[in-house]
Enzyme design. Structure first.
Site, PDB file in Angstrom:
ATOM      1  CE  LYS A  41      -4.026   2.123   2.260  1.00 49.24           C
ATOM      2  NZ  LYS A  41      -3.946   3.237   1.360  1.00 49.24           N
ATOM      3  CE1 TYR A  67       7.969   2.380  11.234  1.00 46.50           C
ATOM      4  CE2 TYR A  67       8.275   0.063  11.721  1.00 46.50           C
ATOM      5  CZ  TYR A  67       7.450   1.143  11.517  1.00 46.50           C
ATOM      6  OH  TYR A  67       6.095   0.991  11.607  1.00 46.50           O
ATOM      7  N   GLY A  81      -3.024   2.648  12.986  1.00 49.84           N
ATOM      8  CA  GLY A  81      -3.854   2.153  14.079  1.00 49.84           C
ATOM      9  C   GLY A  81      -4.748   1.047  13.593  1.00 49.84           C
ATOM     10  NE  ARG A  90     -12.045   5.381  25.797  1.00 49.93           N
ATOM     11  CZ  ARG A  90     -11.796   6.532  25.204  1.00 49.93           C
ATOM     12  NH1 ARG A  90     -12.491   6.899  24.162  1.00 49.93           N
ATOM     13  NH2 ARG A  90     -10.865   7.333  25.666  1.00 49.93           N
ATOM     14  N   PRO A 123      -7.159   6.881  20.752  1.00 52.36           N
ATOM     15  CG  PRO A 123      -7.440   6.360  23.010  1.00 52.36           C
ATOM     16  CD  PRO A 123      -7.210   5.740  21.690  1.00 52.36           C
ATOM     17  CG  ASP A 125      -5.917  13.883  24.312  1.00 49.28           C
ATOM     18  OD1 ASP A 125      -5.340  14.932  23.986  1.00 49.28           O
ATOM     19  OD2 ASP A 125      -7.128  13.675  24.087  1.00 49.28           O
ATOM     20  CG  ASP A 150     -11.642  18.644  18.448  1.00 51.62           C
ATOM     21  OD1 ASP A 150     -12.447  17.773  18.745  1.00 51.62           O
ATOM     22  OD2 ASP A 150     -10.463  18.379  18.132  1.00 51.62           O
ATOM     23  CB  ALA A 152     -10.222  23.941  12.624  1.00 57.95           C
ATOM     24  NE  ARG A 153     -14.614  18.396  12.910  1.00 65.39           N
ATOM     25  CZ  ARG A 153     -14.258  17.177  13.273  1.00 65.39           C
ATOM     26  NH1 ARG A 153     -14.150  16.875  14.558  1.00 65.39           N
ATOM     27  NH2 ARG A 153     -14.015  16.248  12.382  1.00 65.39           N
ATOM     28  CG  HIS A 170      -8.555  35.219  17.519  1.00 65.33           C
ATOM     29  ND1 HIS A 170      -7.614  34.650  16.686  1.00 65.33           N
ATOM     30  CD2 HIS A 170      -8.864  36.423  16.985  1.00 65.33           C
ATOM     31  CE1 HIS A 170      -7.351  35.493  15.699  1.00 65.33           C
ATOM     32  NE2 HIS A 170      -8.093  36.573  15.856  1.00 65.33           N
ATOM     33  CG  HIS A 177      -9.551  14.495  19.646  1.00 63.54           C
ATOM     34  ND1 HIS A 177     -10.292  15.406  18.943  1.00 63.54           N
ATOM     35  CD2 HIS A 177      -9.544  13.374  18.891  1.00 63.54           C
ATOM     36  CE1 HIS A 177     -10.695  14.869  17.808  1.00 63.54           C
ATOM     37  NE2 HIS A 177     -10.264  13.627  17.756  1.00 63.54           N
TER      38      HIS A 177
END
Ligand code: NAD
Length: 315
Positions: A41, A67, A81, A90, A123, A125, A150, A152-153, A170, A177
């Protein structure tokens, strides 16, 4: 650091390749190495991108590598991932992604990589903190995309309501997240005017501005996109490019990346999305906002969520 701007992208899926495609169109890096567990790929993606070079403003060197190419790399972006299996918890997903990260971080560090890690894998963080732990790097060199997308949204949505360019809004989404993220509205400004002031002085301009509706829209937008088209990738690809640009141009731009909070806000030892100055050395400085009591509590709650999840990680 060498002058050549070299990036290794690990994980050539939807997010990784959206990032690569946006990079190609923005003339930000000189060399891009693609790595994926599915080597074929990575080879195919490199060919496809190279065929666009004749039309691009960049003259990048793009190839599928491994690597060992990490030695003289400036920035490693990880979007690798595994996906959640039906019925998988989770925590189980986290263990499988920790194994994926071990198979990445150990060999790149062994190869002599000494640059900056930028993590996108969710996730985000927790995966950023796992990278910190596995690499042993300085926290300023291990950052995640955090709440950059987020924020930016949020700016887009507030801008739409006020009919103002989002670049003049701003405002930040901070914290995890994920579910516990929130908007510290006390810090939101349109140009130099705070939103609170705007609402008080010009109610006619801001009557459409329902803050809790906007906040919910930001929080739920990933789920909405996933329901409509299975995954989100263009927005995060561009957010990763924005961070990459801040690094290579040594911009000292303020972005809500995820990074280690160890003292500020009275929080110790958790990765959280917060406004940080980002430049050639990674995180240059974590900014301390003047939060209200309620906002401070929300941030502490978000930190607690992340700490609990991180404590479940088995290395
Ligand atoms: P995807 O399934 O399309 O791509 C994942 C890629 O990782 C695949 O190409 C796969 O072969 C590769 N991979 C798996 N294991 C690997 C390993 N051990 N070594 C190298 N490569 C490996 O997924 P996607 O849609 O591109 O999403 C990637 C990640 O980004 C997910 O964790 C997703 O949740 C996350 N994401 C984050 C944000 C954000 O705001 N931070 C937004 C969207 C998605």
């Amino acid at each position: 650091m060498p002058d050549k701007r070299k990036v290794m992208l690990i994980g050539c899926g939807m997010v990784g390749m959206s990032y690569a495609y946006a990079l190609l169109n923005q003339n930000i890096v000189d060399e891009l190495v693609l790595v994926d567990v599915n080597k074929e790929k990575a080879i195919g993606e490199a060919m496809d991108l190279n065929h666009g070079l004749a039309f691009a403003s960049s003259s990048m060197k793009i190839y599928a590598g491994d690597y060992s190419d990490a030695k003289d790399t400036d920035l490693i972006v990880i979007a690798a991932g595994v996906n959640q299996k039906p019925g998988e918890s989770r925590i189980d997903l986290l263990s499988r992604n920790t194994a994926v990260f071990k198979s990445i971080i150990d060999p790149v560090v062994e190869a002599g990589f000494n640059g900056i890690f930028l993590i996108a894998t969710n996730p985000v963080d927790i995966m950023s903190e796992i990278t910190l732990k596995l690499s042993g790097f300085s926290p300023d060199k291990v950052i995640g995309s955090g709440t950059t997308l987020d924020s930016a949204r949020l700016r887009y949505l507030v801008g739409e309501k006020l009919k103002v360019d989002p670049r003049n809004i701003h405002a930040y989404v901070i914290g995890e997240h994920g579910e516990s993220e929130f908007v510290p509205w006390s810090q939101a400004h349109v140009s130099t005017v705070s939103l609170d002031e705007l609402k008080a002085k010009h109610p006619e301009r801001s009557e459409d501005l329902d803050m809790s509706e906007i906040e919910a829209e930001v929080r739920n937008s990933a789920q909405k996109i996933i329901a409509a088209k299975k995954a989100t990738y263009y927005g995060i690809g561009m957010a990763l490019v924005r961070i990459t640009k801040a690094i290579f141009s040594d911009e000292n731009s303020i972005l809500t990346i995820s990074s280690l909070v160890d003292g500020p806000y009275g929080i110790k030892g958790a990765y959280l999305g917060l406004p940080c100055i980002v430049g050639r050395e990674g995180r240059v400085k974590l900014l301390e906002l003047d939060l209200t009591e309620e906002e401070q509590k929300k941030l502490e709650k978000s930190a607690a969520v992340i700490k609990e999840a991180f404590s479940s990680v088995r290395f």
